[in-house]
Design an enzyme around this catalytic site. Structure first.
Site, PDB file in Angstrom:
ATOM      1  N   ASP A 151       4.257  -4.771  12.506  1.00 20.44           N
ATOM      2  CA  ASP A 151       4.911  -5.301  11.304  1.00 20.44           C
ATOM      3  C   ASP A 151       6.411  -5.414  11.506  1.00 20.44           C
ATOM      4  O   ASP A 151       7.040  -6.371  11.050  1.00 20.44           O
ATOM      5  CB  ASP A 151       4.605  -4.403  10.101  1.00 20.44           C
ATOM      6  CG  ASP A 151       3.126  -4.397   9.751  1.00 20.44           C
ATOM      7  OD1 ASP A 151       2.451  -5.410  10.007  1.00 20.44           O
ATOM      8  OD2 ASP A 151       2.645  -3.378   9.223  1.00 20.44           O
ATOM      9  N   ASN A 180       0.818  -1.209   0.000  1.00 22.10           N
ATOM     10  CA  ASN A 180       0.000   0.000   0.000  1.00 22.10           C
ATOM     11  C   ASN A 180       0.850   1.257   0.000  1.00 22.10           C
ATOM     12  O   ASN A 180       2.027   1.225   0.384  1.00 22.10           O
ATOM     13  CB  ASN A 180      -0.892   0.061   1.251  1.00 22.10           C
ATOM     14  CG  ASN A 180      -1.963  -1.000   1.288  1.00 22.10           C
ATOM     15  OD1 ASN A 180      -2.360  -1.537   0.257  1.00 22.10           O
ATOM     16  ND2 ASN A 180      -2.429  -1.309   2.483  1.00 22.10           N
ATOM     17  N   LYS A 216       0.737  -4.069   5.190  1.00 27.74           N
ATOM     18  CA  LYS A 216       1.321  -4.975   6.180  1.00 27.74           C
ATOM     19  C   LYS A 216       2.320  -5.945   5.559  1.00 27.74           C
ATOM     20  O   LYS A 216       3.356  -6.242   6.148  1.00 27.74           O
ATOM     21  CB  LYS A 216       0.217  -5.734   6.924  1.00 27.74           C
ATOM     22  CG  LYS A 216      -0.656  -4.837   7.792  1.00 27.74           C
ATOM     23  CD  LYS A 216      -1.569  -5.624   8.696  1.00 27.74           C
ATOM     24  CE  LYS A 216      -0.806  -6.291   9.812  1.00 27.74           C
ATOM     25  NZ  LYS A 216      -0.135  -5.343  10.709  1.00 27.74           N
ATOM     26  N   GLY A 217       2.010  -6.452   4.373  1.00 27.89           N
ATOM     27  CA  GLY A 217       2.941  -7.370   3.727  1.00 27.89           C
ATOM     28  C   GLY A 217       4.258  -6.694   3.397  1.00 27.89           C
ATOM     29  O   GLY A 217       5.338  -7.192   3.742  1.00 27.89           O
ATOM     30  N   GLY A 251       4.650  -5.377  26.650  1.00 28.88           N
ATOM     31  CA  GLY A 251       5.596  -6.408  26.265  1.00 28.88           C
ATOM     32  C   GLY A 251       4.993  -7.556  25.481  1.00 28.88           C
ATOM     33  O   GLY A 251       3.980  -7.417  24.808  1.00 28.88           O
ATOM     34  N   THR A 309       1.516  -9.979  21.278  1.00 25.60           N
ATOM     35  CA  THR A 309       2.110  -8.652  21.452  1.00 25.60           C
ATOM     36  C   THR A 309       1.146  -7.783  22.258  1.00 25.60           C
ATOM     37  O   THR A 309      -0.043  -7.726  21.961  1.00 25.60           O
ATOM     38  CB  THR A 309       2.413  -8.008  20.091  1.00 25.60           C
ATOM     39  OG1 THR A 309       1.212  -7.935  19.313  1.00 25.60           O
ATOM     40  CG2 THR A 309       3.432  -8.842  19.317  1.00 25.60           C
ATOM     41  N   ASN A 334      -2.155  -9.550  18.621  1.00 20.55           N
ATOM     42  CA  ASN A 334      -2.127  -8.740  19.830  1.00 20.55           C
ATOM     43  C   ASN A 334      -3.169  -9.316  20.794  1.00 20.55           C
ATOM     44  O   ASN A 334      -3.813 -10.329  20.487  1.00 20.55           O
ATOM     45  CB  ASN A 334      -2.357  -7.246  19.533  1.00 20.55           C
ATOM     46  CG  ASN A 334      -3.709  -6.967  18.885  1.00 20.55           C
ATOM     47  OD1 ASN A 334      -4.686  -7.700  19.097  1.00 20.55           O
ATOM     48  ND2 ASN A 334      -3.779  -5.898  18.110  1.00 20.55           N
TER      49      ASN A 334
END
Length: 301
Positions: A244, A13, A42-43, A218, A213, A185
């Protein structure tokens, strides 16, 4: 150490980033502070994060035949990412993410565009590339059925899979069972576990695949027992791309034979450095920067 091969299949993107001291409420107009066009997706972010560390990274994806697409291909090449398998498509624009940053936090709207041309058939055409990889790194900004095809091919050729389940959506149980590492996350992990009916044995097995995550709190993962790794304290400028950066760093470390704990500690340092500059990719560190960062903290690298 031998440089292992990481293949990333995912989104590419252009991030359209607006900085403001206050996010407007509905119907309100506020004056912003700055605007930038910054390479993202993201990739692509995860590919660049790993490449900056010195990994041998191949990107598989699609961009539009527009100026954004041209700029992104040039940028990825300049970062050391192999873009031989990134295809420009004629009937979609390059994907974009509209990002508003306020007080170090971000609000994001993604328009997939050409990323949705990464179909299962497209992915299958690169089976030989996947088979030659040491790690396949995936996210969820391409069609889910394409992610499933990629995991199926990786499993067929015994290639380890790291899946970052973001943006979060319900995922098939069969897909999750084939993945080697999941990097959600806290919110994503909860949704994944609640959306599927697991036996207790299956739940524990899946939990052992998770590297969770937790931002400033942490990292948590499970082996024989729960392990918590504290975050590094840094001056936060922009959290865009922190996850990422973590995934790129984690894939790199696992490729190099690090233990799970070592990989998480290393990836945490990569992510910490990434938030000290503007843009998803702008702060992604080199290996030298990570080593210097850890040495300053008297940690072994």
């Amino acid at each position: 150490m031998k440089n292992k091969k990481i293949t990333v299949i995912g989104s590419i993107n252009m991030d359209l980033v607006t900085s403001t001291n206050r996010v407007p409420i509905l119907g309100e107009t506020v004056m912003g502070e700055s605007f930038h066009t910054i390479p993202g997706g993201k990739g692509a972010n995860q590919a660049v994060a790993a490449a900056r560390l010195g990994a041998d990274v191949t990107m598989i994806g699609c961009v539009g035949q527009d100026l954004f697409g041209q700029d992104l291909l040039k940028h990825l090449k300049a970062q050391g990412v192999n873009v031989e398998h990134v295809e420009p498509v004629t009937d979609s624009s390059t994907g974009i993410a509209a990002i508003t940053i306020s007080n170090g936090e971000n609000h994001i709207i993604v328009i997939p565009g050409a990323n949705y041309h990464v179909t299962p058939v497209f992915v299958a055409s690169f089976e030989d590339v996947i088979a030659a990889s040491d790690i396949l790194l995936l996210q969820l900004e391409i069609p889910l059925e394409s992610v499933e095809k990629a995991v199926e091919l990786a499993s067929k050729h015994r290639v380890k899979v790291v899946l970052n389940p973001a943006p979060i959506q319900p995922l098939p149980k069969a897909l999750l069972e084939k993945v080697d590492y999941l990097t959600p996350n806290e919110y994503e992990q909860q949704l994944l576990f609640d959306s599927i009916e697991w036996t207790e044995e299956e739940r524990q097995e899946m939990l052992r695949k998770c590297i969770i995550t937790r931002g400033s709190k942490g990292i948590t993962f499970y082996q024989d027992e729960k392990v918590e790794i504290p975050s590094y304290k840094v001056n936060v400028v922009d959290t865009t791309g922190a996850g990422d950066s973590f995934n790129g760093g984690f894939a790199y470390a696992i490729c190099q034979g690090a233990s799970l704990k070592e990989a998480c500690q290393f990836a945490s340092a990569v992510a910490a450095l990434s938030v000290t500059k503007l843009g998803a990719q702008g702060g992604m560190p080199t290996m030298q920067e990570v080593q210097d960062f850890l040495r300053e903290r008297n940690e072994i690298v």
